[in-house]
Design a protein around this motif. Sequence first.
Motif, mmCIF file in Angstrom:
data_model
loop_
_atom_site.group_PDB
_atom_site.id
_atom_site.type_symbol
_atom_site.label_atom_id
_atom_site.label_comp_id
_atom_site.label_asym_id
_atom_site.label_seq_id
_atom_site.Cartn_x
_atom_site.Cartn_y
_atom_site.Cartn_z
ATOM 1 N N GLY A 194 2.689 -33.554 -28.169
ATOM 2 C CA GLY A 194 1.691 -33.266 -29.189
ATOM 3 C C GLY A 194 2.237 -32.679 -30.464
ATOM 4 O O GLY A 194 1.470 -32.445 -31.404
ATOM 5 N N VAL A 195 3.538 -32.394 -30.524
ATOM 6 C CA VAL A 195 4.111 -31.858 -31.757
ATOM 7 C C VAL A 195 4.603 -32.999 -32.632
ATOM 8 O O VAL A 195 4.804 -34.121 -32.165
ATOM 9 N N ALA A 196 4.815 -32.707 -33.907
ATOM 10 C CA ALA A 196 5.310 -33.717 -34.838
ATOM 11 C C ALA A 196 6.788 -33.991 -34.570
ATOM 12 O O ALA A 196 7.570 -33.074 -34.322
ATOM 13 N N ASP A 211 4.325 -37.381 -38.276
ATOM 14 C CA ASP A 211 3.522 -36.572 -39.202
ATOM 15 C C ASP A 211 3.176 -37.426 -40.416
ATOM 16 O O ASP A 211 4.053 -37.794 -41.207
ATOM 17 N N ALA A 212 1.914 -37.742 -40.566
ATOM 18 C CA ALA A 212 1.477 -38.626 -41.655
ATOM 19 C C ALA A 212 1.739 -38.026 -43.030
ATOM 20 O O ALA A 212 1.716 -38.749 -44.029
ATOM 21 N N HIS A 213 2.008 -36.727 -43.094
ATOM 22 C CA HIS A 213 2.278 -36.083 -44.376
ATOM 23 C C HIS A 213 3.713 -36.315 -44.845
ATOM 24 O O HIS A 213 4.038 -36.009 -45.997
ATOM 25 N N GLY A 260 8.496 -30.275 -34.246
ATOM 26 C CA GLY A 260 7.918 -28.990 -34.601
ATOM 27 C C GLY A 260 6.431 -28.955 -34.343
ATOM 28 O O GLY A 260 5.906 -29.787 -33.583
ATOM 29 N N PRO A 261 5.733 -28.047 -34.986
ATOM 30 C CA PRO A 261 4.300 -27.888 -34.720
ATOM 31 C C PRO A 261 3.519 -29.169 -34.969
ATOM 32 O O PRO A 261 3.945 -30.046 -35.729
ATOM 33 N N ALA A 262 2.380 -29.253 -34.308
ATOM 34 C CA ALA A 262 1.519 -30.426 -34.496
ATOM 35 C C ALA A 262 1.076 -30.508 -35.947
ATOM 36 O O ALA A 262 0.798 -29.489 -36.592
#
Length: 264
Positions: A194-196, A211-213, A260-262
């Motif tokens: 579930g993390v990026a 991560d779409a960002h 890293g974080p989701a």
Amino acid sequence: MTIAPGHTTPPTDACVASIADVFDPVFSRLEQWADLVERSAARPGRVLDRAELDLLVEKLVRAEFDDSNGCVIGAGFVSAPNFMGWHLAWWLGGKNAASGGLPAAGIRHLETVEDPLEESFRDYTALEWWRVPARTGRRHITGPYVDYLCTDEYTLTLTLPVYRGGSELIGVVGIDLSVDQIERDLVPRLDAGGVAVTIINASGRVVVSTDAHLATGALLRLPGLTELLADRTLPTTTLGRGNAHSFQWCGRTGLAVVAGPAPG
């Protein structure tokens, strides 16, 4: 900086294995090509000319395009200037946006200016995909970058030096891969709880990310990342504020995975 005992990190080992599944077979084929070109160039009593070289390379790359499932959009051999002059035995596949409307099974030779006296001549030995493997003697991944010469799209170029007699550099063999297709193949397999998960090159630029960002080609900015990228021998480590991200090199690909974080 290694992972402290008991510190929970994303399962990047599975992601690294998925990345290796994509890139290691490509480099294995390049090693086979390098061996074939070297053996042809080293035959006693015979001089390998451009026509013979082009036939050999075309046969190799045609089989590659037939089996590539869309990832391979360019491939071939680029001569060292002291071996066969300024010469690219390079082909574009039908799924390449710059291949002029060829059918998917078609290929075409890349036409370039090979006379250094011509105004539009370009010294390819100054480019990363040539310069780095020529200096290190190792496999190298260049990109992602928009390849305006060959592909007109985001591309990864995998190259490997070719030697004659074990020491004389005679050129590089290489394969262009479509980043878009790699993203389609890899992202579904980059499951890290579930993390990026972000794959970066040795300069810290994003190859693909869940991560779409984070867009392809963007520079990943995390505290401590520059220092980690300077040392290929590091084991899995943590970085970022609060050590919230993990970092791991992907074998001999020259790529690394950061989890890293989701994404928010």
